[in-house]
Design a protein around this motif. Structure first.
Motif, mmCIF file in Angstrom:
data_model
loop_
_atom_site.group_PDB
_atom_site.id
_atom_site.type_symbol
_atom_site.label_atom_id
_atom_site.label_comp_id
_atom_site.label_asym_id
_atom_site.label_seq_id
_atom_site.Cartn_x
_atom_site.Cartn_y
_atom_site.Cartn_z
ATOM 1 N N VAL A 96 54.755 -22.743 15.099
ATOM 2 C CA VAL A 96 54.547 -23.529 13.883
ATOM 3 C C VAL A 96 53.048 -23.749 13.697
ATOM 4 O O VAL A 96 52.417 -24.482 14.467
ATOM 5 C CB VAL A 96 55.279 -24.882 13.968
ATOM 6 N N THR A 97 52.463 -23.105 12.698
ATOM 7 C CA THR A 97 51.028 -23.247 12.439
ATOM 8 C C THR A 97 50.691 -22.748 11.044
ATOM 9 O O THR A 97 51.388 -21.889 10.492
ATOM 10 C CB THR A 97 50.189 -22.472 13.477
ATOM 11 N N ASN A 98 49.610 -23.291 10.482
ATOM 12 C CA ASN A 98 49.020 -22.762 9.248
ATOM 13 C C ASN A 98 47.754 -21.966 9.537
ATOM 14 O O ASN A 98 47.095 -21.500 8.615
ATOM 15 C CB ASN A 98 48.661 -23.909 8.288
ATOM 16 N N GLU A 265 34.328 -24.661 0.974
ATOM 17 C CA GLU A 265 34.858 -23.765 2.001
ATOM 18 C C GLU A 265 33.830 -23.476 3.093
ATOM 19 O O GLU A 265 34.175 -23.378 4.275
ATOM 20 C CB GLU A 265 35.344 -22.463 1.370
ATOM 21 N N ALA A 266 32.562 -23.345 2.717
ATOM 22 C CA ALA A 266 31.540 -22.994 3.706
ATOM 23 C C ALA A 266 31.402 -24.074 4.772
ATOM 24 O O ALA A 266 31.338 -23.776 5.975
ATOM 25 C CB ALA A 266 30.198 -22.753 3.017
ATOM 26 N N CYS A 267 31.355 -25.345 4.363
ATOM 27 C CA CYS A 267 31.190 -26.406 5.362
ATOM 28 C C CYS A 267 32.447 -26.546 6.211
ATOM 29 O O CYS A 267 32.370 -26.841 7.412
ATOM 30 C CB CYS A 267 30.800 -27.730 4.707
ATOM 31 N N LEU A 268 33.614 -26.319 5.621
ATOM 32 C CA LEU A 268 34.850 -26.369 6.404
ATOM 33 C C LEU A 268 34.909 -25.219 7.407
ATOM 34 O O LEU A 268 35.339 -25.402 8.554
ATOM 35 C CB LEU A 268 36.062 -26.324 5.476
ATOM 36 N N ALA A 289 42.885 -24.443 4.863
ATOM 37 C CA ALA A 289 44.146 -23.858 4.401
ATOM 38 C C ALA A 289 44.653 -24.578 3.150
ATOM 39 O O ALA A 289 45.164 -23.947 2.218
ATOM 40 C CB ALA A 289 45.194 -23.926 5.513
ATOM 41 N N GLN A 290 44.508 -25.917 3.123
ATOM 42 C CA GLN A 290 44.938 -26.681 1.950
ATOM 43 C C GLN A 290 44.138 -26.287 0.715
ATOM 44 O O GLN A 290 44.703 -26.080 -0.366
ATOM 45 C CB GLN A 290 44.756 -28.177 2.208
#
Length: 304
Positions: A96-98, A265-268, A289-290
């Protein structure tokens, strides 16, 4: 078929458990035990990063819900893959993973995959005892936007329970509490401002991001997510990469997952790859992912 749970990744997909909460792992385990008690049958093996654990930590495993922590210098992802490789029949397990990277690795060794967002929906539905699908609105629970809708519903419900008599007239009172010496009141003030403060709450919440106490900073970061103002995205990214407390960095990641767009997205990605704490890396991956699921859901071109 036993389930292998990517613990912090699943927490990041849960609408009513916060990665910044120091008791988030216990909350997840309680939810999983309740789920297994109702669903029965399959055993659950939950993997967590060990980076934030004290030297001596009791084993929280219970019958049917076993808990494993990654080894020294090892991530939970690595521990999951190692566990599967040691099994004679890894195809009997579902992970179970995203996390897309982990998903590729577990498929390569023969295990199957369940999206953490889908599994979180199962847990949430059981926890709140929702009405049967035939009586519910015709929503697709697998749509990426559904998790956001459900999260907003739960947050609003919790907010009304905590502040049943909230009024815009209380704004100055809560501002005073935010800047006051009582840390619990300051955290509550951040929560209130995030839900009821409106545009005027942005500036004081930004001020609170430099508070000396990490819990207040984390509360303010979560409140920026509740506020939903895109003007706070740069502040969230800055705290994600610079705050000294992993609690605050995880809170920043969680809020970015809730309200972020492609500009974050870059900082994440940076936090997901290089943060020193496993909890923060997991929070950043879940948030990434969200964001990608939400932006793809809203902006994907229509097929012809």
């Amino acid at each position: 078929m036993p389930y292998i749970i990517d613990g912090h990744n699943l927490i990041g997909a849960m609408p009513d458990i916060e990665l910044a909460d120091p008791h988030d792992e216990q909350q997840l385990l309680d939810r999983l035990r309740a789920y297994r008690a109702r669903a029965g049958g399959r055993s659950l093996i939950v993997f967590f990063d060990s980076g934030d654990l004290p030297v001596y930590f009791p084993d929280p495993s219970t019958p049917g819900v076993r808990v494993r922590f990654s080894g020294r210098g090892q991530t939970a992802d690595d521990a999951i893959v190692e566990f599967l490789r040691e099994r004679a029949q890894p195809g009997q397990y579902a992970v179970v993973t995203n996390d897309h990277g982990l998903a590729e690795r577990v498929r390569a060794v023969g295990a199957s995959l369940i999206q953490a967002s889908d599994f979180a929906t199962r847990l949430a539905h059981r926890a709140v005892r929702q009405t049967p699908a035939a009586e519910a609105p015709a929503l697709d629970p697998h749509a990426p936007a559904f998790a956001d809708i459900y999260a907003d519903f739960l947050e609003a419900d919790k907010a009304h329970a905590r502040f049943p008599d909230a009024s815009p007239a209380d704004f100055e009172t809560w501002i005073e509490k935010l800047y006051g010496d009582d840390l619990e009141q300051a955290q509550s003030a951040a929560f209130w401002l995030g839900h009821y403060g409106g545009a005027e709450a942005l500036a004081p919440l930004r001020d609170a991001l430099t508070h000396a106490d990490a819990r207040v900073r984390a509360a303010a970061l979560l409140a920026l997510g509740d506020l939903g103002d895109p003007a706070g995205l740069s502040d969230l990214c800055e705290r994600l990469v610079s705050d000294a407390a992993s609690m605050a960095r995880a809170a920043a990641a969680q809020s970015l997952g809730r309200i972020g767009d492609r500009t974050v997205e870059a900082c994440l990605e940076e936090a997901a790859q290089s943060d020193a704490k496993g909890r923060v890396r997991k929070a950043a991956r879940a948030a990434l992912a969200q964001v990608r699921a939400r932006t793809s859901f809203h902006f994907a071109p229509k097929s012809t």
